[in-house]
Structure formats: C-alpha cells, structure tokens
Scaffold this motif. Sequence first.
Motif, PDB file in Angstrom:
ATOM      1  N   SER A 160       0.801  -1.217   0.000  1.00 34.17           N
ATOM      2  CA  SER A 160       0.000   0.000   0.000  1.00 34.17           C
ATOM      3  C   SER A 160       0.839   1.274   0.000  1.00 34.17           C
ATOM      4  CB  SER A 160      -0.946   0.004   1.212  1.00 34.17           C
ATOM      5  OG  SER A 160      -0.200  -0.140   2.418  1.00 34.17           O
ATOM      6  N   ASP A 161       1.852   1.355   0.867  1.00 31.42           N
ATOM      7  CA  ASP A 161       2.651   2.577   0.970  1.00 31.42           C
ATOM      8  C   ASP A 161       3.881   2.466   0.076  1.00 31.42           C
ATOM      9  OD1 ASP A 161       3.878   4.916   1.617  1.00 31.42           O
ATOM     10  OD2 ASP A 161       4.444   4.328   3.655  1.00 31.42           O
ATOM     11  N   THR A 162       3.823   3.065  -1.092  1.00 31.48           N
ATOM     12  CA  THR A 162       4.943   3.026  -2.039  1.00 31.48           C
ATOM     13  C   THR A 162       5.423   4.439  -2.366  1.00 31.48           C
ATOM     14  OG1 THR A 162       3.406   2.999  -3.928  1.00 31.48           O
ATOM     15  CG2 THR A 162       4.123   0.871  -3.064  1.00 31.48           C
ATOM     16  N   SER A 163       5.237   5.364  -1.432  1.00 33.50           N
ATOM     17  CA  SER A 163       5.578   6.766  -1.697  1.00 33.50           C
ATOM     18  C   SER A 163       7.068   6.957  -1.948  1.00 33.50           C
ATOM     19  CB  SER A 163       5.126   7.646  -0.523  1.00 33.50           C
ATOM     20  OG  SER A 163       5.719   7.212   0.699  1.00 33.50           O
ATOM     21  N   ARG A 164       7.914   6.092  -1.352  1.00 31.49           N
ATOM     22  CA  ARG A 164       9.357   6.245  -1.522  1.00 31.49           C
ATOM     23  C   ARG A 164       9.899   5.433  -2.693  1.00 31.49           C
ATOM     24  NH1 ARG A 164      12.460   4.224   1.944  1.00 31.49           N
ATOM     25  NH2 ARG A 164      10.998   2.813   2.949  1.00 31.49           N
ATOM     26  N   PHE A 165       9.036   4.661  -3.358  1.00 33.77           N
ATOM     27  CA  PHE A 165       9.493   3.806  -4.440  1.00 33.77           C
ATOM     28  C   PHE A 165       9.531   4.574  -5.760  1.00 33.77           C
ATOM     29  CE2 PHE A 165       7.697  -0.270  -2.274  1.00 33.77           C
ATOM     30  CZ  PHE A 165       8.630  -0.091  -1.251  1.00 33.77           C
ATOM     31  N   PRO A 166      10.459   4.235  -6.656  1.00 34.15           N
ATOM     32  CA  PRO A 166      10.482   4.889  -7.978  1.00 34.15           C
ATOM     33  C   PRO A 166       9.259   4.511  -8.797  1.00 34.15           C
ATOM     34  CG  PRO A 166      12.051   3.074  -7.904  1.00 34.15           C
ATOM     35  CD  PRO A 166      11.553   3.253  -6.507  1.00 34.15           C
ATOM     36  N   LYS A 167       8.859   5.399  -9.702  1.00 38.97           N
ATOM     37  CA  LYS A 167       7.655   5.155 -10.493  1.00 38.97           C
ATOM     38  C   LYS A 167       7.874   4.075 -11.551  1.00 38.97           C
ATOM     39  CE  LYS A 167       5.668   9.765  -9.840  1.00 38.97           C
ATOM     40  NZ  LYS A 167       5.177  11.011 -10.506  1.00 38.97           N
ATOM     41  N   ASN A 168       9.060   4.048 -12.124  1.00 41.71           N
ATOM     42  CA  ASN A 168       9.362   3.047 -13.147  1.00 41.71           C
ATOM     43  C   ASN A 168      10.720   2.420 -12.846  1.00 41.71           C
ATOM     44  OD1 ASN A 168       7.084   3.346 -15.179  1.00 41.71           O
ATOM     45  ND2 ASN A 168       7.821   5.470 -15.077  1.00 41.71           N
ATOM     46  N   GLN A 212      10.099 -10.275   6.928  1.00 36.43           N
ATOM     47  CA  GLN A 212       9.699  -9.410   5.821  1.00 36.43           C
ATOM     48  C   GLN A 212       8.257  -8.934   6.008  1.00 36.43           C
ATOM     49  OE1 GLN A 212      10.330 -11.522   2.183  1.00 36.43           O
ATOM     50  NE2 GLN A 212      12.494 -11.860   2.551  1.00 36.43           N
ATOM     51  N   TYR A 213       7.389  -9.854   6.418  1.00 36.83           N
ATOM     52  CA  TYR A 213       5.978  -9.511   6.648  1.00 36.83           C
ATOM     53  C   TYR A 213       5.866  -8.430   7.731  1.00 36.83           C
ATOM     54  CZ  TYR A 213       1.132  -9.981   8.179  1.00 36.83           C
ATOM     55  OH  TYR A 213      -0.160  -9.720   8.534  1.00 36.83           O
ATOM     56  N   ARG A 214       6.627  -8.581   8.813  1.00 36.18           N
ATOM     57  CA  ARG A 214       6.574  -7.614   9.912  1.00 36.18           C
ATOM     58  C   ARG A 214       7.026  -6.236   9.440  1.00 36.18           C
ATOM     59  NH1 ARG A 214       3.238  -9.886  13.534  1.00 36.18           N
ATOM     60  NH2 ARG A 214       4.126 -11.658  14.676  1.00 36.18           N
ATOM     61  N   ILE A 215       8.072  -6.199   8.617  1.00 35.18           N
ATOM     62  CA  ILE A 215       8.597  -4.918   8.133  1.00 35.18           C
ATOM     63  C   ILE A 215       7.576  -4.229   7.244  1.00 35.18           C
ATOM     64  CG2 ILE A 215      10.376  -3.858   6.689  1.00 35.18           C
ATOM     65  CD1 ILE A 215      12.230  -6.116   7.593  1.00 35.18           C
ATOM     66  N   MET A 216       6.962  -4.994   6.339  1.00 33.68           N
ATOM     67  CA  MET A 216       6.070  -4.398   5.343  1.00 33.68           C
ATOM     68  C   MET A 216       4.724  -3.994   5.917  1.00 33.68           C
ATOM     69  SD  MET A 216       6.822  -6.874   2.085  1.00 33.68           S
ATOM     70  CE  MET A 216       8.470  -7.032   1.395  1.00 33.68           C
ATOM     71  N   TYR A 217       4.218  -4.802   6.863  1.00 33.28           N
ATOM     72  CA  TYR A 217       2.836  -4.586   7.314  1.00 33.28           C
ATOM     73  C   TYR A 217       2.715  -4.237   8.792  1.00 33.28           C
ATOM     74  CZ  TYR A 217       1.725  -6.708   2.839  1.00 33.28           C
ATOM     75  OH  TYR A 217       1.649  -6.972   1.498  1.00 33.28           O
ATOM     76  N   SER A 218       3.845  -4.110   9.479  1.00 36.45           N
ATOM     77  CA  SER A 218       3.848  -3.723  10.883  1.00 36.45           C
ATOM     78  C   SER A 218       2.966  -4.687  11.691  1.00 36.45           C
ATOM     79  CB  SER A 218       3.388  -2.275  11.022  1.00 36.45           C
ATOM     80  OG  SER A 218       3.493  -1.848  12.350  1.00 36.45           O
ATOM     81  N   ASP A 219       1.898  -4.167  12.313  1.00 34.23           N
ATOM     82  CA  ASP A 219       1.076  -5.010  13.198  1.00 34.23           C
ATOM     83  C   ASP A 219      -0.195  -5.529  12.519  1.00 34.23           C
ATOM     84  OD1 ASP A 219       2.850  -4.673  15.311  1.00 34.23           O
ATOM     85  OD2 ASP A 219       1.915  -2.785  15.896  1.00 34.23           O
TER      86      ASP A 219
END
Length: 394
Positions: free
Chosen positions: A208-216, A291-298
């Motif tokens: 869901s949160d990809t604000s820091r990811f490059p567009k392409n 990895q799951y914990r990092i990406m989705y927290s709680d």
Amino acid sequence: MAVFIRMDYPNDKENNINYDGKIHDILPLKLQKILVNGCELFLLNYCDFSLNRKSMITLLVREKGNFYKVPLIKYDSSFNELTSLFTSKGRKVDLKLLSSHIGTKSPTDLLTFLQQLMNSKVAVQSKKEKIIYFDSSTGKYYWDKECRSEIKGAPDSLGKKDGNKIYGNGDTDYVIEVLERVAMKIPIYYNEADGNYYDDSDCRRLISDTSRFPKNPKEGDIIHAGANFFYIFHIVNVRRDYLDFDNPTNNPYDDIQSDYGVSIYYNEADGKFYSDKECKFSLESDTIIIQYRIMYSDRKPQEGELLGNYRVHLVFVKKDDYVRTERFFGIQDIYYDLNTNNYYSDEECSKKLNNVLQLDTYQLAHPIPENGDLIQVSENLSLRINVVSKNKSK
C-alpha cells in the motif's frame, strides 16, 4: 583520455615573457598537494599548447573550490627547493579535481606568497566540515547514517572530491564516511501491467505505501527500507484482468492455488506465527515472517493468506505456561542482558552466545526481545529468552 582545460595568464611581460595576459589551452599532466602549516598548496605539471606545447610547472591555490595560478616573478633555487618538498612530502591528486578553467593571481615572489599563505591560514580553516555517508552497496551518498536521505547528484553537486573529502562550493566542506553495509535483501515486485508494487510474484499482495518507491524501476534497482534492510525490485507482468480478486471462486487459477503453500499458524492470542497448530514452535525468526513484519507492521493476516510459500491459518491458543511444552520438546533457556544488549547461555551472563543463525535473524526483527519468546533452532530444540538486568556496563 586527454582532457584540456583553460588557464589565465597575468599581463606582465616585463618579468616573464610568457605572461601575455591571455587564456592558454593546457593539458594537465600531474597534480600534487602538500600541507604547509595546515594550508593547502598544489603543484601542477602541464603542457601549454598555446606556447607550442611547452612543458610547464606552476603553483596553484584553491579558494572556495576554485583553483588559481600563482605566477612567480622569478623561478630560482627557492622554487626548486619547494618542488623537492612536493616530491618528498606531497601526494599525487586526481586531475579530475581541477576545474575546467583556472584563474590567476597577480605576479609575486615566492617568499611573499608563502607569508601571505600563512597569514590566511585562519581564513582557510574557517570553513565548516560536515560528515556525509557513502553506501558501498548502492554507490550513493546520504546525509544520514541510516541512508534514508540521499544527496542527489553527489559528489559533484557538493563540490570537488579529493579522496575522502569534498571541498564544497560554499562555506562547508564534506568528510566522507564509507558504510560497508551487510543488509538483508527483500525482494518485491513491480507489475508492469498495472504499475503497482507487490510482495509476491503473482501480484496478489499489494503493497500500500509506495511513496518512496520509484515510479518506473529497473530490474535489480534497490531502495533502503531501514538501517539493515533494503528492497530489490523485480519486474513482472501479471495481467490482473484474468483474476477476480473480489470473488476468489471465479479465479481460473483457484485449483492450482488451493493446494499451494506450507501451512503455518497465526496465534490470535499472542499475535505470533508458529509452524504447528498447538503453537509450540515459533516462526518469528523466519526470513519471510520478518519481511511480513517490516512491510505490514502489526497488521493481522487473513485466513488462507499466502506469505511466500506459507499459507496462514488462524488459531487461538493461550500460552500461559510452558510445562507441557518442555515435557515433550527440548527447550533451553538463554538470557538477554538489557545493560549489555547481548545474549548469554548462563543466568550470570558470563558466557556470551555467538554465531547462532536463528538468533541473529531474530535480533533483526526484535532489537529488544520479549521475555519468554521461543526461537526454534532445530526440529527438537528451541531457545527460550529470559530478559534480565545484570548491571554490566555496555
């Protein structure tokens, strides 16, 4: 490859026939640097193409990131002694440090110049210094040690780089600290079909949160997720119009997916993952769970959700004691000392634990462990963490 630059010459033919007041095209050959009482002084060997390719040598100084020729009225034995000092005490500097145009000072004698240089020492050293960080794993520069704030265009955007220092264009110079980062690599997937990011190659679990990811992104591009983690992007092309995610029973791949995944269990009583339905063996140290914990927290997983090659099932098992577990399964107590931030095999915290892979992985996700956590290290052995405080100095 030869790189020509331009150099200003003073207008003073009475003292030196070469001082014609023109701009000369030169080919730099060697640049050396010495420190004289804390002040920088450079010696440049070059070929002057405006003087029929004549071999030349000159002193240079640097002010606010720019180089200037120091034209001497006479080149005598004192200058020869200075060049000998460059040979014995100086160090070679990359020619790329030079700017495309070198200015000039007014003609002077060597003694006067050196006295002026000493007098300007305070001004030369008054520039502020700031530490920046170079991450060898990404080849990029950052303002912070956690590598969250990239310095765009560095080092050129900051000034002239010389070794581990960048001489800034303004009133600040930069000292480079190299980070040899050994980080956990987390694969994520960019779906070219819809332009979204997913944490699985089938593009079923949207990030869901990809604000820091490059567009392409490009295949293999990386971005930091934290001090010890970074994402590696992989490009996929999954047409989601073939899959009806709102109504899974209509998915044409449902027969294949129904048997896919090794069952694991999420205990709603304590919010942890286990490899068995009785919740005796923790999976919290497993890479996929981290990895799951990092990406989705709680975020609580859903019944039947896929995590990598695991399929999650929800259970509710109270874990109010460990007596029944210890009777059938081997559990060894270990101890975490809050004051030293280390793990030990004995309650006195005198025997430090090292090189336990499952424990090292657990630490990445839990910098401060929870008392009573179990770490499975083999089929019949788990480590139980006891959090203690032995008042040792860190």
